[in-house]
Design an enzyme around this catalytic site. Structure first.
Site, short mmCIF file in Angstrom:
data_model
loop_
_atom_site.label_atom_id
_atom_site.label_comp_id
_atom_site.label_asym_id
_atom_site.label_seq_id
_atom_site.Cartn_x
_atom_site.Cartn_y
_atom_site.Cartn_z
N GLU B 30 30.85 49.81 -4.02
CA GLU B 30 32.21 49.94 -3.46
C GLU B 30 32.29 50.81 -2.13
OE1 GLU B 30 35.04 50.51 -6.49
OE2 GLU B 30 34.11 48.97 -7.71
N GLU B 62 33.58 46.40 -11.12
CA GLU B 62 32.48 47.06 -11.89
C GLU B 62 31.42 46.43 -12.72
OE1 GLU B 62 35.36 48.17 -11.21
OE2 GLU B 62 34.99 50.13 -9.96
N ASP B 87 33.63 57.84 -14.34
CA ASP B 87 34.60 57.29 -15.03
C ASP B 87 34.94 55.58 -15.30
OD1 ASP B 87 36.40 60.09 -15.20
OD2 ASP B 87 35.20 59.69 -13.34
N PHE B 88 34.48 55.15 -14.16
CA PHE B 88 34.74 53.57 -14.02
C PHE B 88 33.72 52.79 -14.65
CE2 PHE B 88 36.32 54.76 -9.19
CZ PHE B 88 37.49 55.68 -10.06
N HIS B 131 39.26 61.10 -13.42
CA HIS B 131 38.16 61.27 -12.45
C HIS B 131 37.43 62.45 -12.19
CE1 HIS B 131 40.96 58.35 -10.40
NE2 HIS B 131 39.99 57.95 -9.62
#
Ligand SMILES: Cc1ncc(C[n+]2csc(CCOP(=O)(O)OP(=O)(O)O)c2C)c(N)n1
Ligand SMILES: [Mg+2]
Lengths: 331, 348
Positions: B30, B62, B87-88, B131
């Protein structure tokens, strides 16, 4: 229940007799493989789960019949048909189901994970929807390497509400990847009817939302599937991007071998059995390329012999040595 | 050799050199293409140099980023997929854990998955609970994955180049608290790699072994300086660099020398990498009497927002110093060192 519509583009086909017989034989190989595997499973000879694709042969063969050997497919937990249609030997298929050294995956994968890179089979998959973004990635690799291969993702109606479906198809759409997304809509995901999870009459309506073509196909009509797949594959090979195909079909057995399938009426099963894709294609061949009882006998007997030899091969194959369980965790 | 290179520059050089070296290497993620060049600017300039087909912006997908990385990797490419925050990766766990990590195994060794998943994250910036997690233990638990967490610009560059050349899926976890740190790095184009799976002794010592990785390595080095000055304790700092597979041999060798071990990370202590290392060392060193082992990790809470609360939950240098003192005191066999530590134990 939504009745499948017959493809109105049927007239396009110019299947010659050799090709037709080849496709027919592939359907019979799947049918006999699945029936034999079900019997072995019922006898307790095969470990794990077994998901049968009996009744859905025309989708696997119609699509893979439109592919080259170097094209890729990703498949599902109900993947035997796709892999056989792509050209897999029944001996190594059975050997994998038995968990033997000679199986496609040396017994490390099993029914739900069969892979054969030589045949472009990037994997059956135990996770619903997971093969869709992987096929998009294979498409990306094709595009970056500049070859004219195509990547096909097979998935069930149960996969269409996963994030992987949306993300994978959208990625292929925005990048014009050479992919074909084939939904094998057999009307149920385990016990859940497809209309319960979809508010629109056909999945293909979603194709517009991704800006790609979608085509609804009678998945029990081999010629219709083959035609639609050829159009989609040609489009992908020409660099024009992906297509979403929805093939309506039906699984004769329950979700897995042993599932009593209490969630569906017997009349529905009978309705679909009467639309068996194999005799339907026999009728087509009789009309268009010539086919008689002797032809039929010859194919069924040859396949029966192949199945018998394949089971023998698997049963006589050595068990994979236990050390192999720790091999290939890493390259 | 340049002696003052930013970690983020070192990472960019690694990507640049590997893309130049091997045309199968490409990047996707991204906002990684120019003019943005990535949320943390690691890929800045690369899409301009190599084109947007090789440095590809993706939608916020993702699952598709990792999944397409897997598909491309098994069909002849060497993708580097960037996930903006570790985290993603939670969103894409199936593709990481049940696809990337298992395809080689399930295929009976037919396919390999040369995929690097670059991600960044970590505490210390009031980024709060979604985050700033240190999630390495999740991936550490999965056979088939490698997990790399560099602490210096030199290691970061060499390890990233090695990860891209590795035929396995690698989680390359960059701790964002290190992005602006500087250190010596060979000149651009001077090809070197740092082997995966090899720890590095960042400071030699004889009294206690501190095992750390990523930013905690820097805190361990600061702790070691303080211990030397205030306690006369010489700590050996082992930087794992690769968290999985971890370099058992180097850790054990150091432990056999010092007889005391403190494993320190900023991830929560419960079920952390430190638990595995401590248990393994204990099992492997049963022949030694008088061994002391301790763990330092975050308290069992999500990362809080307010700076003082975050500092309370996440350990750093002070917690390492305290753990070393308590450990040596408990051991009691370091004589003066042990007594000095014992005196302080009340204050710890
Ligand atoms: C992500 C995920 N969720 C749930 C399951 C359990 N599961 C396996 S098959 C299946 C139904 C799938 O239905 P469909 O996609 O229509 O395929 P079909 O079985 O009809 O061929 C479910 C829920 C799974 N394997 N993966
Ligand atoms: Mg279904």
């Amino acid at each position: 229940m939504t009745r499948p519509k017959r493809s109105d583009k049927k007239g396009e086909t110019r299947l010659d007799r050799t090709t037709a017989l080849d496709l027919y034989t592939r359907m019979v190989r799947i049918r006999q493989f699945e029936e034999k595997a079900a019997r072995l499973y019922e006898q307790g000879l095969l470990p794990g789960f077994l998901h049968s694709s009996v009744g859905q042969e025309a989708v696997a063969v119609g699509v893979c019949g439109a592919l080259r050997k170097d094209d890729y497919i990703t498949s599902t937990h109900r993947g035997h048909g796709h892999i056989i249609a792509k050209g897999a030997g029944l001996d190594r298929m059975f050997a994998e189901l038995y968990g033997r050294e000679t199986g496609f995956n040396r017994g490390l994968g099993g029914s739900m994970h069969i892979m054969d890179f030589e045949l472009g089979v990037l994997g059956a998959n135990g996770i619903v929807g997971a093969g869709i973004p992987i096929a998009a990635g294979a498409g990306l690799s094709i595009q970056l390497r500049g070859t004219d291969q195509v990547a096909v993702a097979f998935f069930g109606d149960g996969a269409i509400n996963t994030g992987a479906f949306h993300e994978g198809i959208n990625l292929a759409a925005i990048w014009d990847l050479p992919c074909v997304f084939v939904c094998e809509n057999n009307l149920y995901a385990e016990s859940t009817p497809q209309e319960y999870v979809l508010r629109i009459p056909a999945l293909t309506e979603r194709a517009r939302g991704y800006g790609i073509p979608g085509e609804l196909v009678d998945g029990n009509d081999l010629v219709a599937v083959y035609d639609a797949a050829r159009r989609a594959v040609e489009r992908a090979r020409a660099g024009k991007g992906p297509t979403l195909l929805e093939c309506r079909t039906y699984r004769w057995y329950g979700h897995y071998i042993g599932d009593p399938a209490v969630y569906r009426p017997q009349e529905e099963v009978e309705y679909w059995k009467a639309r068996d894709p194999i005799p339907r294609f026999e009728a087509w061949m009789k009309e268009h390329v010539g086919f008689d009882d002797a032809d039929r006998e010859a194919v069924w007997q040859a396949v029966a012999a192949e199945v018998e030899a394949a089971v023998k091969f698997a049963e006589e194959s050595p068990l994979t040595p236990v050390e192999a369980a720790l091999d290939c965790v890493y390259s | 050799m340049r002696d003052n290179v930013l970690m983020r520059e070192a990472l960019r050089e690694a990507l640049d050199e590997e893309m130049a070296r091997d045309e199968r290497v490409f990047l996707m993620g991204e906002d990684i293409a120019d003019p943005m060049g990535g949320s943390y600017k690691i890929t800045l300039g690369l899409s301009t140099k190599y084109g947007k087909h090789r440095v590809r912006n993706t939608p916020i997908s993702e699952i598709a980023i990792v999944g397409a990385g897997v598909g491309a990797a098994i069909t002849g490419m060497r993708p580097v997929a960037e996930i903006m925050y570790v985290d993603f990766l939670e969103v894409a766990m199936d593709q990481v854990v049940s696809q990337a990590a298992k395809i080689r195994y399930m295929s009976g060794g037919q396919l390999s998955v040369p995929l690097v998943i670059r991600c960044q994250g970590g505490p210390g910036r009031s980024a709060a609970a979604q985050h700033s997690q240190m999630l390495e233990a999740w991936f550490f638990h999965v056979p088939g994955l490698k997990v790399v967490m560099p602490s210096t610009p030199y290691d970061a560059k060499g390890l990233l180049k090695a990860a891209i050349r590795d035929d396995n899926p690698v989680i390359f976890f960059e701790q964002n608290g290190l992005y602006n740190t500087r250190g010596p790095v060979p000149d651009p184009g001077e090809d070197y790699t740092v082997p995966l799976g090899k720890a590095d002794i960042k400071r030699e010592g004889k009294d206690v072994t501190i095992v750390a990785y990523a930013q905690m390595t820097l805190f361990a080095l600061q702790a070691a300086e303080q211990l030397a000055k205030e306690d006369g304790v010489e700590a050996e700092v082992v930087d794992l660099r690769t968290v999985s597979p971890w370099d058992k041999e180097t850790v054990l060798r150091s432990f056999r020398k010092t007889g005391a071990l403190v494993v320190a990370h900023q991830a929560v202590r419960q079920g952390g990498v430190g638990a595995e290392i401590a248990a393994t060392v204990y099992e492997e060193a049963l022949d030694l009497v008088d061994v002391e082992i301790a763990r330092v990790g975050a308290k069992f809470a999500p990362t809080p927002f307010a700076p003082h609360l975050e500092r309370y939950v996440i350990p750093g240098k002070d917690e390492i110093v305290a753990a070393v003192r308590t450990t040596l005191e408990r051991g009691g066999r370091f004589g003066a060192v042990g007594q000095a530590a014992a005196q302080r134990a009340g204050a710890v």
